[in-house]
Design a protein around this motif. Structure first.
Motif, short mmCIF file in Angstrom:
data_model
loop_
_atom_site.label_atom_id
_atom_site.label_comp_id
_atom_site.label_asym_id
_atom_site.label_seq_id
_atom_site.Cartn_x
_atom_site.Cartn_y
_atom_site.Cartn_z
N MET A 1 5.19 12.41 -6.74
CA MET A 1 6.34 12.80 -6.27
C MET A 1 6.13 12.66 -4.77
O MET A 1 7.15 12.52 -3.88
CB MET A 1 6.43 14.31 -6.60
N ILE A 2 5.04 12.98 -4.27
CA ILE A 2 4.92 13.02 -2.81
C ILE A 2 4.27 11.56 -2.24
O ILE A 2 4.29 11.70 -1.07
CB ILE A 2 4.18 14.15 -2.40
N SER A 3 3.95 10.61 -3.03
CA SER A 3 3.42 9.46 -2.70
C SER A 3 4.11 8.61 -1.59
O SER A 3 3.68 8.21 -0.68
CB SER A 3 3.33 8.66 -3.86
N PRO A 4 5.63 8.60 -1.58
CA PRO A 4 6.33 8.03 -0.47
C PRO A 4 6.21 8.84 0.71
O PRO A 4 6.03 8.03 1.93
CB PRO A 4 7.76 7.90 -1.03
N ILE A 5 6.10 9.96 0.92
CA ILE A 5 5.99 10.68 1.96
C ILE A 5 4.59 10.17 2.64
O ILE A 5 4.44 10.11 3.84
CB ILE A 5 6.23 12.09 1.82
N VAL A 6 3.61 10.48 1.73
CA VAL A 6 2.21 10.22 2.29
C VAL A 6 2.04 8.68 2.53
O VAL A 6 1.48 8.53 4.00
CB VAL A 6 1.07 10.45 1.05
N LEU A 7 2.50 7.89 1.99
CA LEU A 7 2.53 6.30 2.33
C LEU A 7 3.21 6.44 3.69
O LEU A 7 2.66 5.48 4.67
CB LEU A 7 3.05 5.53 1.46
N ASP A 8 4.40 6.99 4.04
CA ASP A 8 5.20 6.80 5.31
C ASP A 8 4.20 7.47 6.62
O ASP A 8 4.28 6.84 7.60
CB ASP A 8 6.44 7.53 5.06
N ILE A 9 3.61 8.49 6.13
CA ILE A 9 2.34 9.18 7.20
C ILE A 9 1.63 8.24 7.46
O ILE A 9 1.14 8.24 8.88
CB ILE A 9 2.13 10.57 6.68
N GLU A 10 0.92 7.91 6.69
CA GLU A 10 -0.26 6.83 6.75
C GLU A 10 0.18 5.57 7.60
O GLU A 10 -0.54 5.31 8.56
CB GLU A 10 -0.74 6.50 5.46
N ASN A 11 1.24 5.16 7.14
CA ASN A 11 1.79 4.06 7.82
C ASN A 11 1.99 4.30 9.40
O ASN A 11 1.73 3.32 10.17
CB ASN A 11 3.17 3.21 7.26
N LYS A 12 2.67 5.28 9.68
CA LYS A 12 2.97 5.65 10.94
C LYS A 12 1.89 6.20 11.66
O LYS A 12 1.94 6.19 13.21
CB LYS A 12 4.00 6.82 10.96
N SER A 13 0.88 6.50 11.28
CA SER A 13 -0.47 7.11 11.90
C SER A 13 -1.18 5.87 12.60
O SER A 13 -2.06 5.97 13.19
CB SER A 13 -1.07 7.92 11.19
N ILE A 14 -1.11 4.57 11.95
CA ILE A 14 -1.88 3.66 12.08
C ILE A 14 -1.44 2.63 13.22
O ILE A 14 -0.35 2.29 13.21
CB ILE A 14 -2.23 2.65 10.92
N LYS A 15 -2.20 2.77 14.31
CA LYS A 15 -1.86 2.17 15.56
C LYS A 15 -2.67 0.79 15.90
O LYS A 15 -2.43 0.25 16.91
CB LYS A 15 -1.69 3.15 16.74
N THR A 16 -3.54 0.52 15.20
CA THR A 16 -4.46 -0.47 15.46
C THR A 16 -3.84 -1.77 14.88
O THR A 16 -3.18 -1.89 13.99
CB THR A 16 -6.06 -0.23 15.11
N THR A 17 -4.53 -2.96 15.04
CA THR A 17 -4.43 -4.26 14.40
C THR A 17 -4.78 -4.19 13.10
O THR A 17 -4.84 -5.27 12.25
CB THR A 17 -5.11 -5.54 15.21
N ASP A 18 -5.91 -3.51 12.58
CA ASP A 18 -6.61 -3.29 11.20
C ASP A 18 -6.01 -2.44 10.24
O ASP A 18 -6.37 -1.84 9.54
CB ASP A 18 -8.21 -2.86 11.51
N ARG A 19 -4.62 -2.53 10.41
CA ARG A 19 -3.79 -1.71 9.54
C ARG A 19 -4.43 -1.99 7.86
O ARG A 19 -4.22 -0.86 7.23
CB ARG A 19 -2.20 -2.08 9.60
N ALA A 20 -4.56 -3.26 7.40
CA ALA A 20 -4.77 -3.39 5.98
C ALA A 20 -6.07 -2.72 5.77
O ALA A 20 -6.45 -2.00 4.64
CB ALA A 20 -4.97 -4.93 5.75
N THR A 21 -7.17 -2.87 6.60
CA THR A 21 -8.46 -1.98 6.39
C THR A 21 -8.26 -0.79 6.30
O THR A 21 -8.58 0.10 5.37
CB THR A 21 -9.46 -2.51 7.36
N LEU A 22 -7.53 -0.13 7.34
CA LEU A 22 -7.52 1.44 7.27
C LEU A 22 -6.50 1.86 6.13
O LEU A 22 -6.97 2.94 5.65
CB LEU A 22 -6.57 1.91 8.70
#
Length: 85
Positions: free
Chosen positions: A1-22
């Motif tokens: 139920m909260i998975s889309p919100i968590v994914l959005d927060i995780e995606n917005k919090s990553i500012k490096t080029t190693d996005r896939a790894t993080l």
């Protein structure tokens, strides 16, 4: 139920080029956490239903406290960045 919100927060919090790894590290951490929580709740449910509900309540309180600490640190970080610029 909260998975889309968590994914959005995780995606917005990553500012490096190693996005896939993080994102993979976040996924592993989430999977390990949920597996551990399921084991703990299962073991306490073997004792009694009441103890399982108390365990769930304690975990929710801990999660809320961690969220509060995270938000406080984020607001301090934003304030410091605002003063520097």
């Amino acid at each position: 139920m909260i998975s889309p919100i968590v994914l959005d927060i995780e995606n917005k919090s990553i500012k490096t080029t190693d996005r896939a790894t993080l994102l993979s590290v976040f996924a592993i951490f989430g999977d390990l956490t949920s597996a551990g929580v399921n084991v703990i709740i299962g073991k306490t449910a073997d004792i009694s239903t009441t103890s399982a509900f108390i365990t769930c309540t304690a975990m929710c309180v801990c999660a809320y406290a961690l969220l509060f600490v995270y938000r406080k640190k984020e607001s301090q970080k934003i304030n410091v960045e605002g003063q520097v610029n």
